[in-house]
Design a protein around this motif. Structure first.
Motif, PDB file in Angstrom:
ATOM      1  N   PRO A  34       0.836  -1.210   0.000  1.00  0.00           N
ATOM      2  CA  PRO A  34       0.000   0.000   0.000  1.00  0.00           C
ATOM      3  C   PRO A  34       0.870   1.259   0.000  1.00  0.00           C
ATOM      4  O   PRO A  34       2.031   1.223   0.406  1.00  0.00           O
ATOM      5  CB  PRO A  34      -0.777  -0.104   1.316  1.00  0.00           C
ATOM      6  CG  PRO A  34      -0.715  -1.548   1.703  1.00  0.00           C
ATOM      7  CD  PRO A  34       0.618  -2.035   1.203  1.00  0.00           C
ATOM      8  N   ILE A  35       0.279   2.357  -0.450  1.00  0.00           N
ATOM      9  CA  ILE A  35       1.002   3.631  -0.475  1.00  0.00           C
ATOM     10  C   ILE A  35       1.064   4.257   0.915  1.00  0.00           C
ATOM     11  O   ILE A  35       2.078   4.803   1.316  1.00  0.00           O
ATOM     12  CB  ILE A  35       0.338   4.594  -1.490  1.00  0.00           C
ATOM     13  CG1 ILE A  35       0.607   4.099  -2.915  1.00  0.00           C
ATOM     14  CG2 ILE A  35       0.846   6.022  -1.318  1.00  0.00           C
ATOM     15  CD1 ILE A  35      -0.112   4.879  -4.002  1.00  0.00           C
TER      16      ILE A  35
ATOM     17  N   THR B 170       2.281   0.867  -4.192  1.00  0.00           N
ATOM     18  CA  THR B 170       3.643   1.097  -4.674  1.00  0.00           C
ATOM     19  C   THR B 170       4.365  -0.247  -4.469  1.00  0.00           C
ATOM     20  O   THR B 170       3.706  -1.287  -4.410  1.00  0.00           O
ATOM     21  CB  THR B 170       4.310   2.286  -3.969  1.00  0.00           C
ATOM     22  OG1 THR B 170       5.646   2.408  -4.444  1.00  0.00           O
ATOM     23  CG2 THR B 170       4.301   2.156  -2.465  1.00  0.00           C
ATOM     24  N   PHE B 171       5.668  -0.259  -4.334  1.00  0.00           N
ATOM     25  CA  PHE B 171       6.337  -1.547  -4.174  1.00  0.00           C
ATOM     26  C   PHE B 171       7.562  -1.406  -3.294  1.00  0.00           C
ATOM     27  O   PHE B 171       8.020  -0.308  -3.004  1.00  0.00           O
ATOM     28  CB  PHE B 171       6.724  -2.128  -5.541  1.00  0.00           C
ATOM     29  CG  PHE B 171       7.709  -1.276  -6.293  1.00  0.00           C
ATOM     30  CD1 PHE B 171       9.081  -1.407  -6.070  1.00  0.00           C
ATOM     31  CD2 PHE B 171       7.290  -0.324  -7.208  1.00  0.00           C
ATOM     32  CE1 PHE B 171       9.995  -0.605  -6.746  1.00  0.00           C
ATOM     33  CE2 PHE B 171       8.195   0.475  -7.884  1.00  0.00           C
ATOM     34  CZ  PHE B 171       9.548   0.332  -7.645  1.00  0.00           C
TER      35      PHE B 171
END
Lengths: 410, 410
Positions: B110-111, B398-399
């Motif tokens: 998650p962001i 995101t990652f």
């Protein structure tokens, strides 16, 4: 400047559509050209070195600036590695068919015009130029003043290869006005520039972040930790803890604070202390650490400092949770590592620590484009969006949706 | 505000680790709760509607603001669709093993905390809350003042479901200070907020882009084109050209300018003109267009205007290249379409036009989270980085790189 960047934007359309075959052939010609002109590059670098020596640049900076035959050969090798990577443009990233039969393809495309602001190391010039070219982008490079002659020599050689291949030299350019005003101007040209990557000191990064109207991917500081768990393998632990600090203390992926589980502090601290003494590392520690080894006291400010030097904080923690808390308070989201043989503890750490790169049983020093197998890197992104960690060719692409219909209306 | 956002950040750590099973069960409970409280929501919406009528809000805005039983049912349905989507967190996006045996996994996460600023339509409140929750994010919602009561009613119902499940209500919040100063404050809180999505008028978007220190994904204007090629199927062409303008002229994915190849202008313009007249579309055209049909003259300013109304420019072009040039000059990078049966022309257009969504033989009106099969959307990104086009749950992640070693040092 505006006219120059307008031309860059125009050139980017041409570069974006080059085939992988053409790009790779040209990249290999660029590698050849660097080797053929090695003496010329080293000669130009000598000018920068003597200016640097006269200006009393410190030894570490001079070493970063220095080019030798071996270093030029490494630059050529990096370009060949980049040429050998899989084509980054046109990858199908996702794809599906909607219920009404639209075929949606998410495909990678070049970003466009990329401005890169960096310091000291002249190899960044050839690395980033090659990465941008391989990914179909135009780059506008702004190196440090101290490396002016070296950067110009490298860029000229690469541009000459472009011209020989009847491609616009402006695909690889140095920023015409390299003053501070030039940079201030560049980062406002959102009409022509699609991305800015600043790598350098905190002041530069803050200036660019606060003033750019172009999207910025920051290469910011690395305040990295290693957590030595209760279930660590002691030999691996000591090797990694020494490597992450001492192999190259001045880089962003070096460790700044070592966290040690309380149950193993008593017997791992003395041999660790001995090992660090052999490397001349200046240690600071928490009260508990100082019960076992005789070192200076670490303060809140120490935990909050990226030393970029052979200095290290050591802190004893109660648990993996405690380590994660410390990291979330002081970490810069760059690289964090756990040393443990415990399956659940490792998973917990890798899942819960929020950083670009989280390691189990390896040194944080691997956060690097070359070490990741990306050939080189444009920077280590400390952004959370678009790109994180070492930025290689895939991070220099964005995407579009291609939608194939057969007359659908809504 | 700062204390509130600090709490949001803390809550985001808890929401980030929820399992898909738990999230989907709760989303379905949220859909149930909206239906159960439909009368309450419609009642609160009536308050907004009467304030709007008293304040002489125009009819189009009032229609966007209105909630009915059917519209609440649609909101519940969108949440169920979002619940049914594949888990967006923890996807392995890429992975490889380096030569020295490091196993590198690029995984989606998650962001964190996402601020969404929007206007009018109260369904955005439940859509974005559900999308953020499904993707493990905390949302801070700032709706329009005109929808205050409706948004509060919807948020309260969703928050009640969170509380019933012993989850922090703050995972879905309305911005406590919804004044302009409140927004100005929110977009400076980069320590606690990870992403801002502004959707709305140009003034809002410009204000947020220029002042935010938090990364921004803009939902900016859509100046969309359709190019009707020499090799177009005429029936598809007319259907799509009518649909893209007339089905809903006030939305961002509606067409503003129709480009027509010169070889087909003579015989496609008269029937097109007739069709648009039936829909009451106000047409403007270039000189060549006006040789075939009797309409007003289109100026440079017209080509540069997002009408958001039943108005359309028509321009005759020499070739697909000419059409692409016009689009690159005036397009906003949102959605662009070609109508053609020619394989090479279609490929050329899809490859060379730089926009989030490029269509072959379908209406631009499909640029929409629901139409893409994403359940709903947080916005249509007109950014070039991180996210483009309809932003669904995957765009809200995101990652990080997880790197598994076995003692590697460097």
């Amino acid at each position: 400047m505006q006219q120059f960047l307008e031309e860059s934007k125009k050139v980017s359309k041409e570069i974006a559509t080059l085939s992988g075959e053409v790009k790779n052939r040209i990249l290999n010609e660029m590698a050849d050209a660097l080797l053929e002109n090695c003496d010329y590059i080293v000669g130009c670098n000598e000018k920068d070195m003597s200016v640097g020596r006269l200006g009393n640049l410190d030894e570490a900076l001079l070493d970063r600036l220095l080019l030798t035959g071996d270093r030029v050969a490494d630059m050529a090798k990096a370009i060949r590695e980049i040429a050998s990577l899989k084509e980054p443009v046109g990858r199908t990233l996702d794809g599906w068919v909607t219920e009404n039969g639209l075929n949606i393809q998410k495909v990678s495309i070049p970003i466009g015009v990329i401005g890169i602001i960096y310091e000291s190391r002249p190899n960044v010039t050839s690395d980033t130029a090659a990465l941008c070219f391989k990914s179909g982008n135009v780059c506008v490079l702004k190196g440090g003043k101290e490396a002016e002659n070296s950067n110009k020599a490298i860029a000229d050689i690469l541009r000459h290869v472009l011209a020989k291949n009847k491609l616009p030299e402006q695909a690889i350019s140095l920023l015409p006005d390299s003053s501070r005003e030039g940079v201030a101007n560049l980062i406002k040209q959102d009409k022509y520039v699609d991305l800015i990557v600043p790598r350098g000191g905190e002041a530069l990064i803050r200036f660019v972040s606060e003033n750019s109207t172009v999207p910025v991917v920051k290469h910011d500081k690395g305040l990295c930790h290693i957590y030595l768990d209760r279930d660590a393998n002691h030999q691996k632990a000591i090797e990694i803890a020494i490597n992450a600090k001492c192999s190259r203390p001045g880089v962003c992926n070096a460790m700044e604070t070592l966290l040690i589980h309380k149950d193993v502090a008593a017997y791992i601290l003395p041999p660790l202390h001995e090992a660090y003494e052999r490397y001349g590392t200046q240690l600071k520690g928490c009260d508990l650490t100082r019960k076992f080894i005789d070192i200076q006291c670490a303060t809140h400010e120490d935990y909050d400092t990226e030393y970029l030097a052979n200095k290290l904080n050591i802190k004893v923690v109660d648990s993996v949770e405690d380590a994660i808390l410390h990291i979330s308070k002081y970490g810069s989201g760059h690289s964090e590592a756990i040393i443990s043989e415990n399956y659940s503890t490792v998973n917990k750490f890798l899942n819960e620590v929020d950083a670009a790169c989280v390691y189990a049983n390896a040194s944080t020093r691997f956060t690097d484009g070359g070490a990741f197998g990306l050939g080189a890197e444009v920077g280590i992104s400390t952004n959370k969006l678009h790109s994180r960690g070492p930025m290689g060719i895939n991070d220099l692409t964005t995407f579009k949706y291609k939608i194939y219909g057969n007359g659908q209306v809504r």
